[in-house]
Scaffold this motif. Structure first.
Motif, mmCIF file in Angstrom:
data_model
loop_
_atom_site.group_PDB
_atom_site.id
_atom_site.type_symbol
_atom_site.label_atom_id
_atom_site.label_comp_id
_atom_site.label_asym_id
_atom_site.label_seq_id
_atom_site.Cartn_x
_atom_site.Cartn_y
_atom_site.Cartn_z
ATOM 1 N N GLY A 88 47.076 36.069 32.602
ATOM 2 C CA GLY A 88 46.486 37.377 32.416
ATOM 3 C C GLY A 88 45.652 37.834 33.595
ATOM 4 N N LEU A 89 45.110 39.060 33.472
ATOM 5 C CA LEU A 89 44.411 39.670 34.601
ATOM 6 C C LEU A 89 42.993 40.112 34.267
ATOM 7 N N ARG A 90 42.360 39.437 33.323
ATOM 8 C CA ARG A 90 40.937 39.699 33.105
ATOM 9 C C ARG A 90 40.164 39.257 34.350
ATOM 10 N N ALA A 91 39.056 39.906 34.614
ATOM 11 C CA ALA A 91 38.331 39.711 35.864
ATOM 12 C C ALA A 91 38.012 38.238 36.128
ATOM 13 N N ARG A 92 37.434 37.573 35.154
ATOM 14 C CA ARG A 92 37.028 36.187 35.394
ATOM 15 C C ARG A 92 38.237 35.275 35.588
ATOM 16 N N VAL A 93 39.323 35.562 34.867
ATOM 17 C CA VAL A 93 40.534 34.757 34.987
ATOM 18 C C VAL A 93 41.184 34.989 36.345
ATOM 19 N N LEU A 94 41.271 36.248 36.751
ATOM 20 C CA LEU A 94 41.873 36.588 38.041
ATOM 21 C C LEU A 94 41.095 35.930 39.187
ATOM 22 N N THR A 95 39.773 35.996 39.100
ATOM 23 C CA THR A 95 38.941 35.410 40.161
ATOM 24 C C THR A 95 39.144 33.906 40.245
ATOM 25 N N ARG A 96 39.200 33.245 39.108
ATOM 26 C CA ARG A 96 39.450 31.799 39.110
ATOM 27 C C ARG A 96 40.830 31.486 39.664
ATOM 28 N N LEU A 98 49.533 41.388 41.729
ATOM 29 C CA LEU A 98 49.332 41.236 40.298
ATOM 30 C C LEU A 98 50.717 40.957 39.727
ATOM 31 N N HIS A 99 50.942 39.724 39.264
ATOM 32 C CA HIS A 99 52.282 39.261 38.915
ATOM 33 C C HIS A 99 52.811 39.891 37.630
ATOM 34 N N ILE A 100 51.907 40.419 36.831
ATOM 35 C CA ILE A 100 52.298 41.056 35.567
ATOM 36 C C ILE A 100 51.543 42.369 35.408
ATOM 37 N N ASP A 101 52.010 43.188 34.509
ATOM 38 C CA ASP A 101 51.273 44.373 34.099
ATOM 39 C C ASP A 101 50.590 44.009 32.784
ATOM 40 N N ASP A 102 49.345 43.610 32.882
ATOM 41 C CA ASP A 102 48.604 43.151 31.704
ATOM 42 C C ASP A 102 48.017 44.350 30.979
ATOM 43 N N VAL A 103 48.742 44.852 29.985
ATOM 44 C CA VAL A 103 48.321 46.064 29.275
ATOM 45 C C VAL A 103 47.136 45.800 28.350
ATOM 46 N N ASN A 104 46.762 44.536 28.166
ATOM 47 C CA ASN A 104 45.614 44.204 27.322
ATOM 48 C C ASN A 104 44.295 44.275 28.080
ATOM 49 N N VAL A 105 44.381 44.536 29.373
ATOM 50 C CA VAL A 105 43.184 44.625 30.211
ATOM 51 C C VAL A 105 43.149 45.994 30.891
ATOM 52 N N GLU A 106 42.008 46.653 30.814
ATOM 53 C CA GLU A 106 41.878 47.951 31.473
ATOM 54 C C GLU A 106 42.053 47.772 32.982
ATOM 55 N N PHE A 107 42.768 48.703 33.607
ATOM 56 C CA PHE A 107 42.973 48.645 35.050
ATOM 57 C C PHE A 107 41.636 48.559 35.785
ATOM 58 N N GLU A 108 40.644 49.268 35.275
ATOM 59 C CA GLU A 108 39.348 49.287 35.947
ATOM 60 C C GLU A 108 38.795 47.874 36.125
ATOM 61 N N GLU A 109 38.911 47.042 35.085
ATOM 62 C CA GLU A 109 38.386 45.678 35.159
ATOM 63 C C GLU A 109 39.120 44.868 36.236
ATOM 64 N N THR A 110 40.433 44.967 36.228
ATOM 65 C CA THR A 110 41.229 44.231 37.207
ATOM 66 C C THR A 110 40.963 44.731 38.623
ATOM 67 N N LEU A 111 40.933 46.042 38.796
ATOM 68 C CA LEU A 111 40.749 46.623 40.124
ATOM 69 C C LEU A 111 39.375 46.289 40.703
ATOM 70 N N LEU A 112 38.357 46.285 39.881
ATOM 71 C CA LEU A 112 37.018 45.927 40.351
ATOM 72 C C LEU A 112 36.960 44.464 40.772
ATOM 73 N N ASP A 156 56.230 44.344 38.738
ATOM 74 C CA ASP A 156 56.618 44.655 37.363
ATOM 75 C C ASP A 156 55.808 45.779 36.735
ATOM 76 N N HIS A 157 55.367 46.716 37.528
ATOM 77 C CA HIS A 157 54.653 47.878 37.011
ATOM 78 C C HIS A 157 55.567 49.098 37.041
ATOM 79 N N THR A 158 55.420 49.954 36.062
ATOM 80 C CA THR A 158 56.203 51.192 36.019
ATOM 81 C C THR A 158 55.575 52.231 36.939
ATOM 82 N N GLY A 159 56.309 53.313 37.185
ATOM 83 C CA GLY A 159 55.775 54.390 38.000
ATOM 84 C C GLY A 159 54.515 54.996 37.392
#
Length: 333
Positions: A116-124, A143-157, A175-178
């Motif tokens: 997944g792409l939650r901030a703490r997970v991505l950082t680790r 970003l290997h997946i489009d994690d729709v369970n996480v707001e883009f803002e959290e991942t982008l920050l 794997d992201h749509t347009g």
């Protein structure tokens, strides 16, 4: 191995001195990745077989042959062979002392340890990748997946924080749509964080619909560098699979078998025809077709032995004619 290296050196000399056929060969030019300052060889070497079908010795041999060819763009992921791919690439760079000359791309989001792409997970995940790669920065993070369970803002920050810390230079998506790319760009602008510069999606002569259309349009609007993955359709577009019995030993035989349709055979026939006209391989023509498409920077391809690189090396300077491009376009419709 010596023969392959000699052949690649001869190609490099021919390109440098202009002795390749001007009608079908162009100069070797590195390409920029989107709006970044990354300059990459127009063929990315995938590390998806490292630690899986390629052991340490074979991996080093493949990477050595790629570097001899002038290659500098290695693509991997934290989920490839459970992270073993990153470790093997890192060991090779350390032994060859060539980290500064390589552009390293890796992906996070799919590994069993950091899903997944939650901030703490991505950082680790990024820190774990840095450790395995033995480096202080990742040149291009996907970003290997489009994690729709996480707001883009959290991942982008979270990604922006890593960029500001110097641990990631640039990032892109997979794997992201347009529509999701548009959402990400809007969110980046509102937050004042670094935008994406690259896109990696499945795209090849057999599988065009996922990318061509809305996704290609958005990628062009945003100036994203496009890196088609599965550029050779799991090996089908090398031309080595002509009948069902040829598929038996392929690790992805289920996927390859599905491609053995009338359309698939029609595409191979067109590739055969162009390869004969260009005096090159079917695989090189398939990659050259991608390289001629707008926005494409570097197709991502994998090999299981150093010898197979010779079948791909022609693509980076191969110039298909308009008639040949149209022929391949028609065959793959």
């Amino acid at each position: 191995m010596a023969g392959i290296v000699t052949q690649l050196q001869q190609v490099a000399v021919a390109v440098a001195t202009g002795h390749l056929d001007a009608a079908t060969r162009g100069p070797l030019r590195f390409r920029a990745v989107g709006s970044s300052d990354l300059s990459v060889f127009p063929l990315a070497l995938s590390g998806n077989v490292f630690g899986w079908t390629a052991d340490d010795a074979e991996t080093n041999s493949i990477l050595d042959a790629y570097a001899e060819q002038g290659g500098n763009f290695v693509d991997t992921a934290d989920s490839y062979a459970g992270g073993r791919s990153e470790t093997m690439i890192g060991n090779w760079m350390r032994k060859r002392r060539n980290r500064s000359s390589m552009v390293v791309a890796t992906k996070v989001g799919k590994s069993a340890d950091h899903p997944g792409l939650r901030a703490r997970v991505l950082t680790r995940a990024v820190h774990a990748s840095l450790n395995r790669l033995g480096t202080d920065r990742i040149d291009l993070l996907y970003l290997h997946i489009d994690d729709v369970n996480v707001e883009f803002e959290e991942t982008l920050l979270a990604v922006d924080e890593l960029i500001r810390a110097g641990k990631v230079r640039y990032f892109g998506c997979s794997d992201h749509t347009g529509n999701r790319l548009i959402e990400a760009r809007v969110a980046s602008a509102q937050l004042g964080v670094a935008p994406m510069v690259a896109l990696q999606n499945r795209y090849n002569l057999l599988q065009r619909s996922e990318y061509e259309g809305d996704l290609a349009h958005v990628a062009a609007q945003q100036g994203l560098g496009v890196m088609p993955r599965f550029a050779l359709a799991s090996g089908f577009l090398t031309g080595k699979y002509r009948q069902r019995s040829d598929v038996a030993l392929n690790q992805r035989r289920g996927e390859v078998a599905k491609l053995m349709t009338r359309r698939g055979m029609r595409i191979l026939t067109a590739l055969d025809r162009v390869a004969r006209e260009q005096s090159t391989t079917v695989a090189s023509v398939a990659l050259a077709w991608l390289l001629a498409k707008p926005g494409v920077v570097a197709p991502v391809a994998s090999v299981t032995s150093a010898e197979q690189l010779a079948d791909l090396s022609d693509a980076v300077t191969l110039q298909l004619t308009r008639h040949q491009m149209a022929d391949l376009d028609r065959a793959s419709q």
